[in-house]
Design an enzyme around this catalytic site. Sequence first.
Site, short mmCIF file in Angstrom:
data_model
loop_
_atom_site.label_atom_id
_atom_site.label_comp_id
_atom_site.label_asym_id
_atom_site.label_seq_id
_atom_site.Cartn_x
_atom_site.Cartn_y
_atom_site.Cartn_z
N ASP A 169 -11.74 -29.01 39.69
CA ASP A 169 -11.11 -29.45 38.43
C ASP A 169 -11.47 -28.57 37.24
OD1 ASP A 169 -13.71 -30.12 37.95
OD2 ASP A 169 -13.35 -32.22 37.48
N HIS A 196 -23.01 -10.11 14.37
CA HIS A 196 -22.04 -9.69 13.36
C HIS A 196 -22.69 -9.63 11.97
CE1 HIS A 196 -18.14 -8.99 11.69
NE2 HIS A 196 -18.18 -10.08 10.96
N LYS A 246 -12.31 -1.78 3.67
CA LYS A 246 -11.35 -2.53 4.50
C LYS A 246 -11.04 -3.85 3.82
CE LYS A 246 -12.32 -5.00 8.43
NZ LYS A 246 -12.67 -5.21 9.85
N ASP A 270 -18.52 -0.01 15.18
CA ASP A 270 -18.30 -1.38 14.74
C ASP A 270 -19.01 -2.29 15.73
OD1 ASP A 270 -17.39 -3.32 13.02
OD2 ASP A 270 -15.28 -2.79 13.21
N GLY A 284 -8.68 -3.72 18.23
CA GLY A 284 -8.88 -2.29 17.97
C GLY A 284 -8.06 -1.77 16.80
#
Lengths: 288, 288
Positions: free
Chosen positions: B34, B127, B188, B215, B221
Amino acid sequence: MIVLAGPATNGIDEGVARHLSVELVKVNHKVFPDGESYIRIPRKVEGEEVAVIQSTYNPQDKHLVELCLIVEALKDLKAERVIAVVPYLAYSRQDRRFREGEALSSKTILNMIWRSGADALVVVEPHKPEAMNYFRGDVRIVDPSPPIASKLKGMIKEPFVLAPDRGALDRASRLSSLLGSPYNYVEKERNRETGEITIGNVPSDVKGKDVVLIDDIVSTGSTMMKVASASMRAGARSVTAVGIHFLSDQESLKKMGEIGISRIIGTNTVPTSGITVVDVSSEIAKRL
Amino acid sequence: MIVLAGPATNGIDEGVARHLSVELVKVNHKVFPDGESYIRIPRKVEGEEVAVIQSTYNPQDKHLVELCLIVEALKDLKAERVIAVVPYLAYSRQDRRFREGEALSSKTILNMIWRSGADALVVVEPHKPEAMNYFRGDVRIVDPSPPIASKLKGMIKEPFVLAPDRGALDRASRLSSLLGSPYNYVEKERNRETGEITIGNVPSDVKGKDVVLIDDIVSTGSTMMKVASASMRAGARSVTAVGIHFLSDQESLKKMGEIGISRIIGTNTVPTSGITVVDVSSEIAKRL
């Protein structure tokens, strides 16, 4: 109260909001290209009581994480009270260590929901009600028997409710009392290493009766099929299989038809196709 | 110390155990029909310090839930200390509410790991390091720059490290100091509703240089490709794209080659194919 629909409701959100006559809000949701879920609550919730509807069917883990993201966001956004309504609660069969070293998955999942900030938890027919205590808040259990009994009354004449193991006896008893029928159970043993199932004798008084097998979770359906075949050998007039949380794939469903099961009934706690579906949203609404 | 491998290690478990010369134990794991995961720790862990290796690449939510199942089981089984080694930590880009009402996913995920009982958390190149504070235990951040720099030294002659946004400047600085090269960044901006990205000017001194774009996470990308094209227009001799956690699919990879990116480098924190892979297990071992 607001009803807040998560990404996995299978329509129960609409039913619950309608039965309660309260506002229904849908969570903003998407899945990023890499597979992560995005969640946003599109309305102010400060000071509100919020019932979040999110079932945890396959993909179970994604739906669980999404539920935790929603609950924690609601608490951060100062909702007064958050009720997690989880019509189908995944991982509930792993509620003890059957072998040494096993994860107690049921506990971990309930802890996750609790620790993300849910004040209350509403679950339809959990595998073992006592295992719900791992959630340390208010737990409300929804009995789906009334709408299932109503559906069955229109379909069969002489019901005999049969639980496919002793643990399911309470479930069979509740349904049979609504149907005004006898009930009993069959012994089941599962080999924890191989997963193989063996069943005991079907009581002889099923002869000539419309047997109703009821189980909480039907996955591969192998237990249901064994008990159904044994019931037919014992002289049952017909066999109806009821799985409250019906997880079986189309191949298993096909096999269940082939061995002679007349009717297959599930509920809308999980998405299904090819079976008769009973709506449990009225019963959930009663517990909110 | 024992190294315990979860179901999602991408080989890092073997590397870490070898570098530390400690016992490597693999979790018993299967997925039921399942879709639920089964976890069992196959060895006594009472009184032991256990480093669990489990990355959270796609399917992120399954790997996260499995990590929590393992950590809670280890604590239940009386492990002395549990170190969660999560080479790639999912959901870390959602580390603040960019729009009102958003889930703070990074916080919820770190809370889950903390609350399941992990005493320490080891993450490769998160990050934003400051967002790791949502984990209330000991956090150790692994810098993958040394093996990446070694790999690059054999490939290019006149490196110029370029960060594809200001937030990645520290990352570019660390790599450039190991390469003995200059570094800089490109502005950016991301439109939070459409997801569209616009970039600023590439510094003119990349002319004639082997540009290394670095990065932390490369997904579609598109940022990398925009900065790569702009670098080539600015006269770069070659462009190498380094994504520490390289999540791109084959289609994105193909596009990256087509626009003229010479080399694509990732690490083994996530499974990849068709790129040069740098093993970071030695750097993880140093933090254990």
